[in-house]
Design a protein around this motif. Structure first.
Motif, PDB file in Angstrom:
ATOM      1  N   UNK A 163       0.877  -1.178   0.000  1.00  0.00           N
ATOM      2  CA  UNK A 163       0.000   0.000   0.000  1.00  0.00           C
ATOM      3  C   UNK A 163       0.909   1.222   0.000  1.00  0.00           C
ATOM      4  N   UNK A 164       1.136   1.787  -1.193  1.00  0.00           N
ATOM      5  CA  UNK A 164       2.082   2.897  -1.333  1.00  0.00           C
ATOM      6  C   UNK A 164       1.320   4.218  -1.219  1.00  0.00           C
ATOM      7  N   UNK A 165       1.669   5.011  -0.191  1.00  0.00           N
ATOM      8  CA  UNK A 165       0.906   6.208   0.143  1.00  0.00           C
ATOM      9  C   UNK A 165      -0.271   5.794   1.002  1.00  0.00           C
ATOM     10  N   UNK A 185       3.180  -1.083   4.187  1.00  0.00           N
ATOM     11  CA  UNK A 185       2.649   0.278   4.111  1.00  0.00           C
ATOM     12  C   UNK A 185       3.798   1.266   3.942  1.00  0.00           C
ATOM     13  N   UNK A 186       3.653   2.167   2.981  1.00  0.00           N
ATOM     14  CA  UNK A 186       4.670   3.190   2.724  1.00  0.00           C
ATOM     15  C   UNK A 186       3.989   4.544   2.707  1.00  0.00           C
ATOM     16  N   UNK A 193       1.861   6.447   9.201  1.00  0.00           N
ATOM     17  CA  UNK A 193       2.319   5.126   9.621  1.00  0.00           C
ATOM     18  C   UNK A 193       1.803   4.792  11.019  1.00  0.00           C
ATOM     19  N   UNK A 194       1.722   5.794  11.878  1.00  0.00           N
ATOM     20  CA  UNK A 194       1.140   5.591  13.207  1.00  0.00           C
ATOM     21  C   UNK A 194      -0.327   5.222  13.085  1.00  0.00           C
ATOM     22  N   UNK A 195      -1.062   5.974  12.248  1.00  0.00           N
ATOM     23  CA  UNK A 195      -2.488   5.698  12.050  1.00  0.00           C
ATOM     24  C   UNK A 195      -2.695   4.308  11.468  1.00  0.00           C
ATOM     25  N   UNK A 196      -1.826   3.896  10.553  1.00  0.00           N
ATOM     26  CA  UNK A 196      -1.937   2.569   9.947  1.00  0.00           C
ATOM     27  C   UNK A 196      -1.780   1.477  10.997  1.00  0.00           C
ATOM     28  N   UNK A 212       5.723  -1.137   8.098  1.00  0.00           N
ATOM     29  CA  UNK A 212       5.560   0.271   7.734  1.00  0.00           C
ATOM     30  C   UNK A 212       6.919   0.894   7.444  1.00  0.00           C
ATOM     31  N   UNK A 213       6.987   1.664   6.362  1.00  0.00           N
ATOM     32  CA  UNK A 213       8.244   2.296   5.976  1.00  0.00           C
ATOM     33  C   UNK A 213       7.996   3.716   5.484  1.00  0.00           C
ATOM     34  N   UNK A 214       8.902   4.620   5.846  1.00  0.00           N
ATOM     35  CA  UNK A 214       9.034   5.873   5.115  1.00  0.00           C
ATOM     36  C   UNK A 214       9.707   5.559   3.779  1.00  0.00           C
ATOM     37  N   UNK A 215       9.505   6.383   2.747  1.00  0.00           N
ATOM     38  CA  UNK A 215      10.130   6.077   1.453  1.00  0.00           C
ATOM     39  C   UNK A 215      11.640   5.895   1.522  1.00  0.00           C
ATOM     40  N   UNK A 216      12.294   6.622   2.417  1.00  0.00           N
ATOM     41  CA  UNK A 216      13.752   6.500   2.545  1.00  0.00           C
ATOM     42  C   UNK A 216      14.170   5.224   3.253  1.00  0.00           C
ATOM     43  N   UNK A 217      13.230   4.499   3.830  1.00  0.00           N
ATOM     44  CA  UNK A 217      13.544   3.281   4.588  1.00  0.00           C
ATOM     45  C   UNK A 217      13.208   2.003   3.831  1.00  0.00           C
ATOM     46  N   UNK A 218      12.672   2.117   2.615  1.00  0.00           N
ATOM     47  CA  UNK A 218      12.222   0.928   1.889  1.00  0.00           C
ATOM     48  C   UNK A 218      13.408   0.011   1.598  1.00  0.00           C
ATOM     49  N   UNK A 219      13.314  -1.264   1.950  1.00  0.00           N
ATOM     50  CA  UNK A 219      14.402  -2.202   1.635  1.00  0.00           C
ATOM     51  C   UNK A 219      14.614  -2.320   0.131  1.00  0.00           C
TER      52      UNK A 219
END
Length: 295
Positions: A163-165, A185-186, A193-196, A212-219
């Motif tokens: 689920x991107x965005x 979740x991104x 991310x907290x709400x998710x 859950x990831x911020x875009x800069x944290x995506x593996x």
């Protein structure tokens, strides 16, 4: 308690200056509203949408001296004041009114979105209990509804859905309730991310099923069996190769946040990586879906 409202008619150039003047004379809050039914669909990055005709409203305590407020506003605002209206805003339970405005929504044959403070309409349906909190996504917007409707039509059993965005997490959580094993979740907003996570817990979903990831944290090796992205046309154009890279051949993608006038552009862009491009429309918004090509 009651409040005094000063409501002024403004344009694109004067709205911000009026907002500053109202805050300077002690407004408890200032809001801006569209004054002529002019939608602003996709503001630029970091840009605050302001309409050509804008209603600017300052909220003041009921015991304020209205005449003194008007004198102070005229002194604070460097140009002649535009037409204004003084109103008394009666005390109301705004939280209760906001809660009462949300009703359960059926988004397909199986899926319902139900506010967490209401009883489900159909106890035997797939009911996603949602508290939107600080994040976007309640099911009421056409783009969210279109994505939920698509998810309801998929066989997601045992699959991983990206689920991107993610906003409130509504799409990824719906996928889990419809049979998916895991959601990724991104979002670029930590509050989303907290709400998710909170909404997943509210639906009794085990924490290990949600990443859950911020875009800069995506593996670097992130992959899934389906991608759903309800954002905006501009980011979707830029993200096309990235989103395609998360999917193996013959796996689906679902995109929304797209105006019907942007459909051709997005379809052409994603046709480089996807086949069976299809569209569905609700009001002025589109959903675009496709299957990942081989190679």
């Amino acid at each position: 308690m009651s409040w005094i409202q000063l409501r002024l008619s403004a344009n694109r150039e004067s709205a911000s200056a009026l907002e500053d003047a109202l805050m300077e004379i002690g407004a408890a809050a200032v809001t801006m509203e569209d004054g002529a039914d002019q939608p602003v669909f996709e503001p630029g990055v970091g840009e605050r949408p302001v309409w050509d005709s804008t209603r600017v409203t300052g909220l003041f305590s009921a015991d304020a001296d209205t005449d003194a407020l008007l004198v102070a506003l005229a002194a604070s605002y460097t140009a002649p004041l535009p037409p204004l209206k003084v109103e008394i805003l009666e005390d109301r339970d705004w939280i209760r009114e906001w809660m009462d405005s949300y009703q359960p929504i059926q988004c397909g044959e199986r899926l319902w979105i139900c506010p967490s403070w209401r009883e489900p309409t159909d106890a035997n349906a797939v009911n996603l209990m949602l508290d939107p909190g600080l994040a976007f996504g309640t099911g009421t917007h056409p783009t969210t509804f279109l994505c939920l409707q698509w998810l309801d039509q998929q066989d997601l059993t045992g699959k991983t859905v990206i689920d991107y965005g993610c906003g409130s997490g509504i799409l990824g959580i719906a996928a889990l309730l419809l049979g998916a094993e895991k959601m990724i979740a991104v979002d670029n907003d930590p509050q989303a991310l907290i709400a998710t996570r909170d909404n997943a817990q509210r639906n009794n979903i085990a924490p290990e099923r949600v990443e859950c990831f911020l875009p800069t944290q995506i593996p670097e090796n992130l992959s899934g069996d389906a991608v759903v992205a309800n954002i905006l046309a501009g980011p979707l154009l830029e993200l096309a190769p990235q989103l395609a890279g998360y999917l193996a051949p013959a796996t689906p993608i679902c995109l929304s946040g797209i105006l019907h006038t942007q459909g051709d552009l997005l379809s052409e862009r994603y046709s480089e990586w996807f086949t069976d491009i299809d569209r569905a429309q609700r009001e002025e918004w589109l959903r675009i879906t496709g299957q990942r090509k081989a190679g």
